[in-house]
Design an enzyme around this catalytic site. Structure first.
Site, PDB file in Angstrom:
ATOM      1  N   LYS A   1       5.211   5.978  -0.370  1.00 11.85           N
ATOM      2  CA  LYS A   1       5.437   5.620   1.036  1.00 11.85           C
ATOM      3  C   LYS A   1       4.434   6.316   1.956  1.00 11.85           C
ATOM      4  O   LYS A   1       3.598   7.087   1.505  1.00 11.85           O
ATOM      5  CB  LYS A   1       6.871   5.957   1.435  1.00 11.85           C
ATOM      6  CG  LYS A   1       7.907   5.586   0.396  1.00 11.85           C
ATOM      7  CD  LYS A   1       8.006   4.084   0.125  1.00 11.85           C
ATOM      8  CE  LYS A   1       9.040   3.835  -0.982  1.00 11.85           C
ATOM      9  NZ  LYS A   1       9.452   2.474  -1.146  1.00 11.85           N
TER      10      LYS A   1
HETATM   11  C1  LIG Z   1      10.957   2.414  -1.670  1.00  9.75           C
HETATM   12  C2  LIG Z   1      11.899   1.478  -1.043  1.00  9.75           C
HETATM   13  C3  LIG Z   1      13.275   1.714  -1.017  1.00  9.75           C
HETATM   14  C4  LIG Z   1      13.924   2.849  -1.748  1.00  9.75           C
HETATM   15  O1  LIG Z   1      13.390   4.085  -1.524  1.00  9.75           O
HETATM   16  P1  LIG Z   1      13.468   5.235  -2.647  1.00  9.75           P
HETATM   17  O2  LIG Z   1      13.096   6.456  -1.914  1.00  9.75           O
HETATM   18  O3  LIG Z   1      12.492   4.864  -3.722  1.00  9.75           O
HETATM   19  O4  LIG Z   1      14.862   5.281  -3.159  1.00  9.75           O
HETATM   20  C5  LIG Z   1      14.074   0.825  -0.338  1.00  9.75           C
HETATM   21  N1  LIG Z   1      13.567  -0.251   0.275  1.00  9.75           N
HETATM   22  C6  LIG Z   1      12.244  -0.519   0.267  1.00  9.75           C
HETATM   23  C7  LIG Z   1      11.739  -1.717   0.986  1.00  9.75           C
HETATM   24  C8  LIG Z   1      11.370   0.315  -0.413  1.00  9.75           C
HETATM   25  O5  LIG Z   1      10.072   0.015  -0.447  1.00  9.75           O
END
Ligand SMILES: *Cc1c(COP(=O)(O)O)cnc(C)c1O
Length: 404
Positions: free
Chosen positions: A189
């Site tokens: 992210k």
């Molecule tokens: C990465 C992601 C999640 C979940 O996040 P995590 O930290 O990996 O649990 C949820 N929604 C979207 C759109 C994502 O890209």
């Protein structure tokens, strides 16, 4: 290397914050009884991020998945409730709804690669409780249209901001427009603690319930005596101080990261203008994160040929963010039979969303800041790429398209 821009700029600032915690010997977010010098990094991160994004309340979590569950739990979404969510998203948007015993209702996307607001109303039933727009690939959803529908039908809006930490729409940061916002700090992210996340809201009650769900029912920050006062059954999705330390440093880098990415993306994009047959996904607001550049070809054939020569794949075939590739929801065995409590009778079929399928077969991701093969962005540039490198990537893309 792969990962998001935050992982590429991880450095001395994170180390300093981490050493504060290590030297203090206090790893728990509430401090350790008998240990002096508690650093309160998680609490500092929450306060600073709330100010930065314009939320009244923020609480840190252990993942974006956990953040989404806290939102659903805070809103009381459960058995049989329907939540409208796009078919192009990470599986967590869908699986968290299922884990609350609610029903994910898959919606089409448009050429912004986010939920198509013109197709939402047809999905609304008396059981619909919420819309979960996903700010996919850092691009804010068309929030004006979504909020108008939600207000008209009295629905909650849970913004899945996991791929769009810091993005803004019409001057407001994503996550502050709907009822609640869920964010991720996973390594792929915008900013990262390896794994982690946070929730933002401006509603005092939802904050209390969401916080309680992530901390075994305790009141926010365990202030004001918990015993006899816990109002919700919760889980443990807390962030620890080591993650909190990294989150503080990464949070302070967020706006700088976004500025750099927007400059690099603008340069790359400017070199790919006016190529016959090639366009780009629609960006709903210039406040997007600029973590990716999405090429959108006029035809599926052209996208396929381009990908073959470029050694990549159209988004439709690139990985697990597309409902067609989520065997866990397509297969009855994994969706209901193997599940101890999720007795949802909704089924999902491959190619049930024809507009989504067509767009994703024509779309190709080029990395700007998020280098992630699973997103189809295994190639492109990263936040540290020089102007020379960016020009070389642009030249390569132009030459491949010219040769098709
Ligand atoms: C990465 C992601 C999640 C979940 O996040 P995590 O930290 O990996 O649990 C949820 N929604 C979207 C759109 C994502 O890209």
């Amino acid at each position: 290397m792969a990962g998001g821009p935050g992982s590429y700029v991880f450095g001395e600032e994170e180390k300093k914050e981490l050493m504060d915690v290590i030297n203090a010997h206090a790893l728990f977010r509430y401090g350790t009884p008998g240990v002096d010098g508690f650093q309160a990094k998680v609490a500092t991160f929450e306060k600073e991020m709330a100010e930065r994004l314009g939320h009244k309340h923020v609480f840190a979590t252990s993942s974006g998945t956990g953040s989404l569950m806290c939102c659903l739990a805070a809103l009381g979404i459960g058995m049989g409730d329907e939540v409208i969510v796009p078919g192009y998203t990470f599986i967590a948007s869908i699986s968290t709804i299922a884990m609350m015993n609610a029903v994910p209702v898959l919606a089409e996307i448009d050429e912004s690669l986010t939920i198509d607001p013109t197709k939402i109303e047809a999905l609304i039933t008396p059981k619909t409780k919420a819309i979960m727009p996903v700010h996919m690939l850092g691009n804010p959803c068309d929030m004006d249209a979504i909020m108008a529908i939600a207000n008209k039908h009295n629905l909650y809006v849970i913004e899945d901001c996991c791929q769009a930490v810091g993005a803004s729409y019409k001057g407001k940061r994503v996550g502050t427009i709907g009822t609640m916002g869920a964010y991720s700090l996973n390594v792929f992210k915008t900013i990262t603690t390896g794994d982690g996340g946070f929730v933002g809201t401006s509603d005092d009650d939802l904050y209390e319930r969401g916080f309680g769900f992530h901390d075994q029912g305790h009141k926010p920050s365990r202030m004001g005596v918990e015993v006899g006062n816990r109002s919700i059954v919760g889980m443990n999705m807390r962030m620890n101080e080591l993650s909190g330390a990294v989150a503080v440093a990464q949070g302070r880098k967020l706006d700088g990261i976004l500025e750099t990415l927007r400059e690099k993306k603008a340069l790359l994009k400017s070199q790919l203008q006016d190529i016959p047959g090639l366009g780009f996904r629609r960006i709903n607001d210039p406040g997007e994160c600029a973590t990716l550049l999405t090429l959108l070809f006029d035809t599926q054939e052209m996208a396929a040929k381009f990908c073959e020569k470029a050694g990549t794949a159209p988004i439709a075939r690139s990985g697990w963010h597309v409902y067609n590739n989520m065997e866990q929801i397509l297969d009855k065995k994994t969706w209901t039979d193997a599940h101890p409590f999720h007795q949802c009778d909704r089924t999902y079929a491959k190619h049930m969303l024809p507009a989504t399928d067509d767009i994703l077969e024509r779309a190709v991701n080029i990395s700007i800041g998020v280098v992630d093969k699973g997103l189809g962005s295994g190639t492109g540039i990263n936040i540290n790429s020089s102007e020379e490198e960016i020009m070389a990537v642009a030249k390569n893309i132009r030459e491949i398209i010219a040769s098709l």
